[in-house]
Each structure stands twice: as structure tokens, then as C-alpha cells.
Design a protein around this motif. Structure first.
Motif, PDB file in Angstrom:
ATOM      1  N   ASN A 145       0.857  -1.188   0.000  1.00  0.00           N
ATOM      2  CA  ASN A 145       0.000   0.000   0.000  1.00  0.00           C
ATOM      3  C   ASN A 145       0.888   1.232   0.000  1.00  0.00           C
ATOM      4  OD1 ASN A 145       1.010   0.101   2.572  1.00  0.00           O
ATOM      5  ND2 ASN A 145      -0.955  -0.028   3.622  1.00  0.00           N
ATOM      6  N   ARG A 146       0.272   2.398   0.118  1.00  0.00           N
ATOM      7  CA  ARG A 146       1.057   3.633   0.079  1.00  0.00           C
ATOM      8  C   ARG A 146       2.062   3.684   1.216  1.00  0.00           C
ATOM      9  NH1 ARG A 146      -1.699   9.523   0.272  1.00  0.00           N
ATOM     10  NH2 ARG A 146      -2.561   8.751  -1.693  1.00  0.00           N
ATOM     11  N   SER A 147       1.654   3.316   2.420  1.00  0.00           N
ATOM     12  CA  SER A 147       2.554   3.375   3.571  1.00  0.00           C
ATOM     13  C   SER A 147       3.700   2.383   3.437  1.00  0.00           C
ATOM     14  CB  SER A 147       1.760   3.105   4.862  1.00  0.00           C
ATOM     15  OG  SER A 147       0.774   4.109   5.067  1.00  0.00           O
ATOM     16  N   GLY A 148       3.376   1.199   2.903  1.00  0.00           N
ATOM     17  CA  GLY A 148       4.441   0.212   2.700  1.00  0.00           C
ATOM     18  C   GLY A 148       5.468   0.707   1.704  1.00  0.00           C
ATOM     19  N   PHE A 149       4.992   1.309   0.614  1.00  0.00           N
ATOM     20  CA  PHE A 149       5.905   1.879  -0.375  1.00  0.00           C
ATOM     21  C   PHE A 149       6.783   2.955   0.258  1.00  0.00           C
ATOM     22  CE2 PHE A 149       6.593   5.448  -3.313  1.00  0.00           C
ATOM     23  CZ  PHE A 149       7.473   4.837  -4.197  1.00  0.00           C
ATOM     24  N   GLN A 150       6.188   3.798   1.075  1.00  0.00           N
ATOM     25  CA  GLN A 150       6.933   4.884   1.713  1.00  0.00           C
ATOM     26  C   GLN A 150       7.967   4.347   2.720  1.00  0.00           C
ATOM     27  OE1 GLN A 150       3.810   7.364   3.297  1.00  0.00           O
ATOM     28  NE2 GLN A 150       3.427   8.384   1.319  1.00  0.00           N
ATOM     29  N   GLN A 151       7.614   3.245   3.393  1.00  0.00           N
ATOM     30  CA  GLN A 151       8.580   2.634   4.330  1.00  0.00           C
ATOM     31  C   GLN A 151       9.818   2.134   3.577  1.00  0.00           C
ATOM     32  OE1 GLN A 151       8.285   2.155   7.974  1.00  0.00           O
ATOM     33  NE2 GLN A 151      10.485   1.960   7.470  1.00  0.00           N
ATOM     34  N   ILE A 152       9.579   1.483   2.429  1.00  0.00           N
ATOM     35  CA  ILE A 152      10.713   1.007   1.623  1.00  0.00           C
ATOM     36  C   ILE A 152      11.527   2.193   1.122  1.00  0.00           C
ATOM     37  CG2 ILE A 152      11.395  -0.291  -0.427  1.00  0.00           C
ATOM     38  CD1 ILE A 152      10.239  -1.977   1.844  1.00  0.00           C
ATOM     39  N   GLN A 153      10.812   3.269   0.709  1.00  0.00           N
ATOM     40  CA  GLN A 153      11.503   4.467   0.245  1.00  0.00           C
ATOM     41  C   GLN A 153      12.406   5.025   1.338  1.00  0.00           C
ATOM     42  OE1 GLN A 153       8.981   7.847  -0.315  1.00  0.00           O
ATOM     43  NE2 GLN A 153      10.566   9.099  -1.295  1.00  0.00           N
ATOM     44  N   LEU A 154      11.890   5.090   2.569  1.00  0.00           N
ATOM     45  CA  LEU A 154      12.664   5.619   3.694  1.00  0.00           C
ATOM     46  C   LEU A 154      13.879   4.740   3.980  1.00  0.00           C
ATOM     47  CD1 LEU A 154      13.080   7.473   6.150  1.00  0.00           C
ATOM     48  CD2 LEU A 154      11.464   6.024   7.413  1.00  0.00           C
ATOM     49  N   ASP A 155      13.685   3.428   4.033  1.00  0.00           N
ATOM     50  CA  ASP A 155      14.806   2.512   4.336  1.00  0.00           C
ATOM     51  C   ASP A 155      15.884   2.573   3.266  1.00  0.00           C
ATOM     52  OD1 ASP A 155      13.334   1.777   6.536  1.00  0.00           O
ATOM     53  OD2 ASP A 155      12.548  -0.065   5.651  1.00  0.00           O
ATOM     54  N   ILE A 156      15.478   2.593   2.000  1.00  0.00           N
ATOM     55  CA  ILE A 156      16.447   2.618   0.905  1.00  0.00           C
ATOM     56  C   ILE A 156      17.212   3.931   0.890  1.00  0.00           C
ATOM     57  CG2 ILE A 156      16.710   2.579  -1.603  1.00  0.00           C
ATOM     58  CD1 ILE A 156      16.210  -0.136  -0.287  1.00  0.00           C
TER      59      ILE A 156
END
Length: 638
Positions: A566-577
Motif C-alpha cells: 500500500n502507500r505506507s508500505g511503499f513509503q517505508q521502503i523508500q525511507l529505508d532505501i
């Protein structure tokens, strides 16, 4: 005469007259002394005859003195010298002398027999007794049966294999030959038993020298046994076994040097048994052990023992063949230590970071660098020593090719080193992949909550890479060309993280991407540059670390493609990367490739996201700074 020949003819005539006068006087002197000279010669012959007669009369007393001093060889010499006279005049003029001398010689014969059958007498003296008895025309056939029996008892006392009882119908001389050969066979078998227990070269040479002395002495007495040729064949087996044992001990010493890797309960290698210490111990075992072996063999070739001189060419071949076989066995042993022979892909995938796994991975890295050491250092030096001191040989025949082929060994260890290095990379990548898989298969990404901080898997990932960096820095050299750090769009080139793999500041170029630019930017990279992501792995710290990072990012990309976000999951990956971007580029030597792979992870997440709206740049930067501050608090000394 050269300068003036005037009057020369007159002078020559006067000289001729004088010579004729001297010759005439000399003839008169010879004529007057002729009768006296003949008388003197007759007196001289008479004197020599009287001496011989006196020797005959003195012979009994001489023999008595020889018996008293145990000079039996002199007694035999004196008696055999007088034997022709005794044969001619022993029954008349010298009857008493002959009888007294024969009585004395019977004592000598008895003493020689006692010496022959005495076990305490040295072999050379017993052999001398046989020769003296033969000179006295003693019937040696009567001695053979008794000597044969003594040899049989001797073999039994040594607990050798029992032989069938010898019958009187057998030929005693053939029987004696068989027993003599068996005796020396057992001697060489004893030497081989000592070799199995690791005998020194000096002890081996002493045993061979003792046996060869006995062989030469017995050959004088029993030449029909052909003991020198027989012993040469037996010695050939013993010396070959000794050469093989040296290489066997060398292989064991290398194995022992590589078996001291220990792990502490905390999972770190003990300082006294670090990977670097193990590598240096392995190098020393290979090169110093090989030099010691060559010194040993060179001392053997330099020895003047006739037995070894005859085996010289064979020894040279055995040494060269031994090194060829040693390095083949060493490569097989390396494979065994690495677990490559029985390590399946499933086993590699199941590595969970146990102490045994850590020890094995570190050892594989040691084996990789040690293989390169063998190729680049050990083989050239050994080849030089062999060329200097072990040239020749060729007994094995040219159809079999040269016994030592350094080029083949170098290629073998170069290939082995590359395999071990790739195995180390695969094992480390598999271990980290377990962490990544657990991270992306555990949560429900469709219901993921809004990201509040960088996920803890990032710390675990970086810790694993830090541990790998510690290992490779012990074993591998740095690259000859240091990487050039690129600055990002905002000009920032530094970061300050809380551990050696991270810096405190992060680059901020990619935080300004909007959702509409994400795919377009990545596609533009694909079309603008043809990037070679995975290049050949070099034996350097940077190359190994960079390859592991690339493989881990590819694994991360594959795990992401198996999920839906979902949007939050995508954003979490964005933050970690985004948090990983700076430290990963700092670790690897190929910043462009790592940057490209990180972008591919973001793109893959966006493709698998139902609403790929990225975080606002300000929010992304704030969350990263919070993570950095938290890291500084946890590690204030870093």
C-alpha cells in the motif's frame, strides 16, 4: 761450437781418444772384479735361504705370539707362506716345525670358528673369519649347516615369520642365500616401520649405512646371494616411502595450521586465532615446510653413501613427483575444508549465522587468498629450488611427461582461489538474504502503517556488511586504484553515521523526486547508459564488498517483487532505501552501479504498489535525521 768451429775437428779427436782410454780401463776393472761379484751374489742367495730357514724354525713361536694377541690374520698369512716349504720338506728337514705349526694353526682354526658363530661379534669380523678359514682350505660346508641354524634361530628371536624346517636334503648354500636375503628384507621392513613413525634423515642415513656395510661384508663371503642388487631394490622402496612421508607430513602441517580458527561465545574470532593469523600460519606452513623438505632431500642427494648414489636419479624423480602430487592433494584438502564437496545450495540457503557457519565462511576466505599465495609465491620459489638442485632424473620415462609441471599447479590454484572467493561471496550473500527474506515476508504490506522511523532491519543489514568488511580487511589487500567519490545533486559528499559503515550526513538528491518523476527518471537511466552491474570479482577488499552489496540488492529487489504494497508500505521502503544509499555507496567501489540498483529497488516497489505516492522530501529528511540522532545516542563514542 755455434760461434766458432775453428779447431773443432782436432778437439773432437782428442775427446774420442780420452773416451776410448776410459772404456779400456773400465773393461780391465770389470774383468778383475768379475769373480768377486759372482762370489758376493752367491753369498747373498745363501743369506736369503738362511733367512727363510730361520723363518721356518721361528714359525711356531710366531704363531704362538699371534694367537696370544688374537692376530689371526697374521697367523694365517705366515702359515700359508710357509705351506709350500712344508709340502716339500715337511716330512724330513722341517718335520718338527711343521707339526708344531699345525698344532698352533688348529688353535687358530678353532678360534676363527668361535668368532664366526659368536652373536656378539660384529658382522665384518665374522666375515673376515670366514675368509681366513677359506684361505686355510677349511671345509666350509661343515660350517654352513650350523650357520644356517643360527640364522634361523635369529629370525625366530626377532619374532619374524617362521620358516619351514630345513631338511638335510636341501642344498645348504641356496638355503643360506635365502636366509641372508630374508634377513636384509626384514632389516628394510624395520626401517619402513620407523619411517611410518616419522624418522629423522640422520637416523635414516645411519640405518642405511649400517645395513650397506653389512651387505658389502657379506657379499665378500657369499657373492652368490647378489646381496648388493637385492638390497638396492629393498632400499629403493624404503627411500621412496621416506620421500612420500615427508610430503604427507607437510600436508598435515598445512592442515593443522588451518584448523585453529575459533569463535568466541559472542560470535567474534579470538584475536590469537584471527583470520589473518590463520592465513599467515598457512603461508608459513606451505612455503617454509616446502623449503625444509627440499633441504632434507638435498642433504640426501649430497650424501656419499653408495646406496643413495645409485638411487640419485630416482630420488630426483620422486621429489618432483612428490611436489606435483602434494599440491594436487592440497587443493583437494582445501575443497574438503571449505565444505564444497558436500555443501548443497539448500545447505547454503539455510545458514543462520551459527558459530560453525562463521568459522567456515572465514576459512573459505582464507583458502581463497592462500590459493593465490601458492600460485604467485610458493610455486615459483619451489620451481627455482628444484631447477637449481634437483635437475636430472628422467628415470620414469619421457612418455609420462615431466614429473613436476608448475604451470599446471598454478592454473589449478588460480581456479581454486577464484572458486573459493566466489563461494565466500555466495555464502555471505545467502546469509544476508535470509535476513532480507524474513523482513519482507513477515509483515502484511497491504495493511502497513505510515512509516515513523527507519526499520531495524537496516541496522542488521549494515552490521552484517560491517562484519564482512572486518574479515576481508584481514585477508585481502586494498585495490590499487581507490574509488572516486561522486557528489550528488546538492553537492554533499560526506555523511556521519554511528558506525564505520555509516556517516552522520546523507545525500539529499533523490529526496526531491515526485511520484510523476520516479519512473521517468529510472527509464531515462536505462536508455542513457549501458551499465555493467556485475563485473569480475577481484581479490581486493573493495571488489568483494561491492559484489556482496550488489547481490544483496538484487535479492532485495526479487523479494519485493513477490509482495504487494500500500502507500505506507511503499513509503517505508523508500525511507529505508534512502537511509541505506549513502553507507552502501561508501562501502562499494562502484557507486554508480549501487546507486542504479537502489533505484531499481524503489522502482520495483512502485510497480508492486497500489498507490505509490512517495514521502514528502521534508518528512523523509526529518525521519532520517531522527534515525541518525538515535544512532549517535546509542553509540556516543562512534
Amino acid at each position: 761450437m755455434k760461434n766458432n768451429i775453428v779447431g773443432m775437428e782436432t778437439n773432437m779427436e782428442q775427446l774420442l781418444d780420452k773416451i776410448m782410454s776410459v772404456q779400456s780401463r773400465s773393461d780391465r776393472v770389470n774383468t778383475s772384479l768379475l769373480e768377486k761379484r759372482e762370489h758376493i751374489e752367491k753369498l747373498h742367495r745363501t743369506r736369503n735361504l738362511l733367512r727363510k730357514v730361520q723363518f721356518i724354525y721361528d714359525l711356531p713361536s710366531r704363531l704362538g705370539k699371534c694367537i696370544k694377541s688374537e692376530a689371526y690374520a697374521d697367523a694365517v698369512k705366515f702359515f700359508t707362506g710357509a705351506t709350500p716349504i712344508f709340502k716339500a720338506y715337511g716330512d724330513s728337514s722341517f718335520h718338527d716345525c711343521k707339526r708344531a705349526s699345525e698344532e698352533a694353526m688348529s688353535i687358530v682354526t678353532k678360534k676363527l670358528q668361535e668368532k664366526l658363530f659368536s652373536d656378539s661379534e660384529p658382522t665384518n669380523e665374522r666375515a673376515e673369519a670366514v675368509l681366513l678359514l677359506k684361505q686355510l682350505d677349511f671345509p666350509v660346508d661343515s660350517l654352513k649347516a650350523k650357520l644356517l641354524g643360527n640364522l634361523e634361530h635369529f629370525l625366530v628371536d626377532l619374532q619374524l615369520e617362521s620358516r619351514e624346517a630345513v631338511t638335510t636334503t636341501l642344498n645348504s648354500e641356496n638355503q643360506l642365500i635365502e636366509l641372508a636375503q630374508e634377513l636384509f628384507t626384514r632389516h628394510f621392513e624395520t626401517i619402513q616401520q620407523h619411517i611410518k613413525k616419522k624418522v629423522s634423515l640422520s637416523d635414516l642415513l645411519a640405518m642405511l649405512r649400517t645395513i650397506w656395510i653389512d651387505v658389502t661384508e657379506m657379499d665378500k663371503v657369499l657373492p652368490e646371494a647378489a646381496l648388493p642388487d637385492f638390497s638396492l631394490k629393498a632400499a629403493q622402496n624404503a627411500v621412496k616411502q621416506y620421500v612420500s612421508s615427508i610430503f604427507s607430513h607437510l600436508l598435515n602441517s598445512v592442515s593443522e595450521a588451518l584448523s585453529v580458527v575459533h569463535i568466541t561465545p559472542k560470535g567474534r574470532m579470538e584475536e590469537e586465532c584471527s583470520l589473518q593469523a590463520v592465513l599467515e600460519a598457512g603461508k608459513k606452513a606451505v612455503i617454509q615446510g616446502s623449503m625444509d623438505a627440499l633441504l632434507n632431500f638435498r642433504q640426501m642427494l649430497d650424501d656419499n653413501l653408495e646406496l643413495l648414489v645409485k638411487l640419485r636419479d630416482l630420488i630426483i624423480d620422486w621429489v618432483q613427483e612428490g611436489f606435483q602430487e602434494f599440491f594436487r592433494s592440497l587443493e583437494n584438502h582445501f575443497l574438503l575444508l571449505s565444505g564444497r564437496n558436500n555443501l548443497t545450495s539448500q545447505d547454503q540457503g539455510s545458514m543462520d549465522g551459527t558459530q560453525g557457519d562463521k568459522m567456515l565462511m572465514g576459512l573459505v576466505l582464507v583458502l581463497a587468498q592462500l590459493s593465490i599465495f601458492v600460485e604467485q609465491n610458493a610455486i615459483p620459489r619451489i620451481t627455482e629450488e628444484i631447477a637449481a638442485s634437483f635437475s636430472g632424473g628422467g628415470v620414469r620415462g619421457y612418455e609420462h611427461g615431466p614429473p613436476f609441471v608448475p604451470g599446471e599447479i598454478c592454473r589449478m590454484f588460480r581456479a581454486a582461489g577464484e572458486k573459493f572467493l566466489q563461494l565466500y561471496i555466495n555464502m555471505k550473500t545467502q546469509k544476508i538474504s535470509v535476513l532480507l527474506k524474513k523482513r519482507f515476508t513477515t509483515p502484511n504490506w497491504i495493511k502497513h502503517k505510515e512509516p515513523r522511523e527507519v526499520h531495524m532491519f537496516v541496522d542488521l543489514f549494515l552490521q552484517e556488511l560491517e562484519a564482512i568488511g572486518t574479515e576481508v580487511k584481514q585477508i585481502l589487500p586494498q585495490g590499487l586504484i581507490r574509488k572516486h567519490r561522486r557528489s550528488d545533486s546538492n553537492g554533499s559528499t560526506t555523511s556521519s553515521r554511528s558506525n564505520p559503515l555509516r556517516e552522520d550526513k546523507m545525500t539529499r538528491s533523490n529526496t526531491q523526486r515526485a511520484r510523476s518523476q520516479l519512473l521517468e527518471t529510472h527509464l531515462a537511466k536505462l536508455f542513457k547508459q549501458k551499465m555493467e552491474i556485475f563485473t569480475k570479482v577481484e581479490f581486493t577488499q573493495e571488489s568483494v564488498l561491492s559484489t556482496i552489496v550488489k547481490l544483496c540488492l538484487k535479492s532485495l529487489q526479487e523479494f519485493i517483487r513477490m509482495q504487494t504494497f500500500n502507500r505506507s508500505g511503499f513509503q517505508q521502503i523508500q525511507l529505508d532505501i534512502q537511509f541505506l544509499r549513502a553507507p552502501l555507496k561508501e562501502i562499494g567501489e562502484d557507486e554508480a552501479a549501487i546507486d542504479f540498483l537502489l533505484d531499481e529497488v524503489i522502482v520495483a516497489t512502485a510497480e508492486r504498489s497500489i498507490d505509490p505516492v512517495p514521502l514528502e522530501p521534508a518528512i523523509l529528511e526529518r525521519l532520517i535525521q531522527v534515525k541518525l540522532a538515535k544512532s549517535r545516542e546509542q553509540n556516543p563514542s562512534s
